[in-house]
Write an enzyme that holds these catalytic residues in place. Structure first.
Site, short mmCIF file in Angstrom:
data_model
loop_
_atom_site.label_atom_id
_atom_site.label_comp_id
_atom_site.label_asym_id
_atom_site.label_seq_id
_atom_site.Cartn_x
_atom_site.Cartn_y
_atom_site.Cartn_z
CG ASN A 9 -1.70 1.22 1.44
OD1 ASN A 9 -1.78 2.06 0.53
ND2 ASN A 9 -2.29 1.38 2.61
CE LYS A 11 -0.18 3.36 4.71
NZ LYS A 11 -0.17 3.51 6.16
CG HIS A 96 -5.87 2.08 5.06
ND1 HIS A 96 -5.45 3.07 5.91
CD2 HIS A 96 -4.87 1.19 5.00
CE1 HIS A 96 -4.24 2.79 6.34
NE2 HIS A 96 -3.86 1.65 5.80
CD GLU A 98 -2.97 5.73 6.56
OE1 GLU A 98 -2.98 5.72 5.31
OE2 GLU A 98 -2.04 5.24 7.24
CD GLU A 168 -3.64 -2.34 7.25
OE1 GLU A 168 -2.54 -2.63 6.76
OE2 GLU A 168 -4.24 -1.29 6.99
N GLY A 174 2.27 2.58 10.70
CA GLY A 174 3.19 3.69 10.51
C GLY A 174 3.89 4.12 11.78
CB SER A 214 5.05 -1.42 12.02
OG SER A 214 4.63 -0.08 12.23
P1 PGA Z 1 2.69 0.51 7.64
O1 PGA Z 1 1.23 0.69 6.97
O2 PGA Z 1 3.26 -0.76 7.11
O3 PGA Z 1 3.46 1.73 7.21
O4 PGA Z 1 2.47 0.46 9.12
C1 PGA Z 1 0.38 -0.40 6.77
C2 PGA Z 1 -0.92 0.07 6.20
O5 PGA Z 1 -1.41 1.13 6.60
O6 PGA Z 1 -1.51 -0.61 5.32
#
Ligand code: PGA
Length: 257
Positions: A9, A11, A96, A98, A168, A174, A214
């Protein structure tokens, strides 16, 4: 048997050149016939077509990070499912955290997007996960249950082979803080029990559940080695070809199919 699946992803990252370079470097290492681990990259929308070109002839599949549920029409700024299919997407990430937190997406809206994506021939990576406050209040399973029920309302069993769930935990995204293998396994097992009771044991056994939050080369092997962890949705580490590929290789090394 559930085939392991690693999806990147990206982003809101990369520009055209970096997107093409990143996709090209990943594609070079993933031949068209990937035996063990399925691989997808989900770049920002403006670069879908360029990335599609960069992964042509490889085993890498293309995904989008969002879609709108309406048919093409007067929806300024939105992107229809048909458009994503038209530029070569096989996948779309929906729900997601976010988008839930920053853009206010509700389970009801996400459910409409899931239904529209399936109707339009896309496969869905449906994200669910609890916040830190919810985990600390022992609400993790209740939150997962209600996100699953809301996002999959009216989605019948026959459609479930087009849906992959991504667990998640918001507190792990993140942040560099990864769920422990026990936390991940426990949430995944819970999601699988939910699938068994909402659908049936066959659907529960066949549906892939990815972990996201992460995931890095050094923790991917132990996470993906858990019995109910069928792959990873990778954010930050998917922006470096070497790291992303190391996660794919970690998946290969623990894959049983
Ligand atoms: P990350 O993001 O690996 O940077 O923690 C994962 C995600 O949001 O899909």
């Amino acid at each position: 048997m559930r085939r392991k699946f690693v999806a990147g992803n990206w982003k809101m990252n990369t520009l055209r050149q970096t997107a093409v370079e990143l996709a090209g470097a990943i594609a070079k290492a993933i031949p068209a016939a990937v035996p063990k681990v399925q691989v997808a990259v989900c770049p920002p929308c403006p670069y879908l077509e360029a990335v599609k070109g960069a992964i042509a002839g490889s085993g890498v599949e293309l995904g989008a990070q969002n879609a709108y549920h309406e048919q093409p029409g007067a929806f300024t700024g939105e992107i229809a499912v048909a458009m994503l299919g038209d530029v070569g997407c096989a996948w779309v990430i929906l729900g997601h955290s976010e988008r839930r937190a920053i853009l206010g997406e509700t389970d009801e809206l996400i459910c409409r997007k899931v239904a529209a994506s399936l109707r339009g021939g896309l496969q869905v990576i449906l994200c669910v996960g609890e916040t830190l406050a919810q985990r600390q209040a022992n609400q993790t399973e209740a939150v997962l249950d209600s996100q699953m029920a809301g996002s999959l309302a009216g989605i019948d069993a026959a459609a479930m082979d087009k849906i992959v769930i991504a667990y998640e935990p918001v507190w792990a995204i993140g942040t560099g803080v990864t769920a422990t293998t026990e936390q991940a396994q426990s949430a995944h097992a819970h999601l699988r029990r939910w699938l068994a009771s909402r659908y049936n044991p066959q659907i529960a056994a066949a549906t892939r559940i990815l972990y996201g939050g992460s995931v890095k080369p050094d923790n991917a092997g132990s996470l993906l080695g858990q019995p109910d962890v069928d792959g990873a949705l990778v954010g930050g580490a998917s922006l470096k070809a070497a790291d992303f590929l190391a996660i794919v290789r970690a998946g290969e090394s623990v894959a049983s199919v």
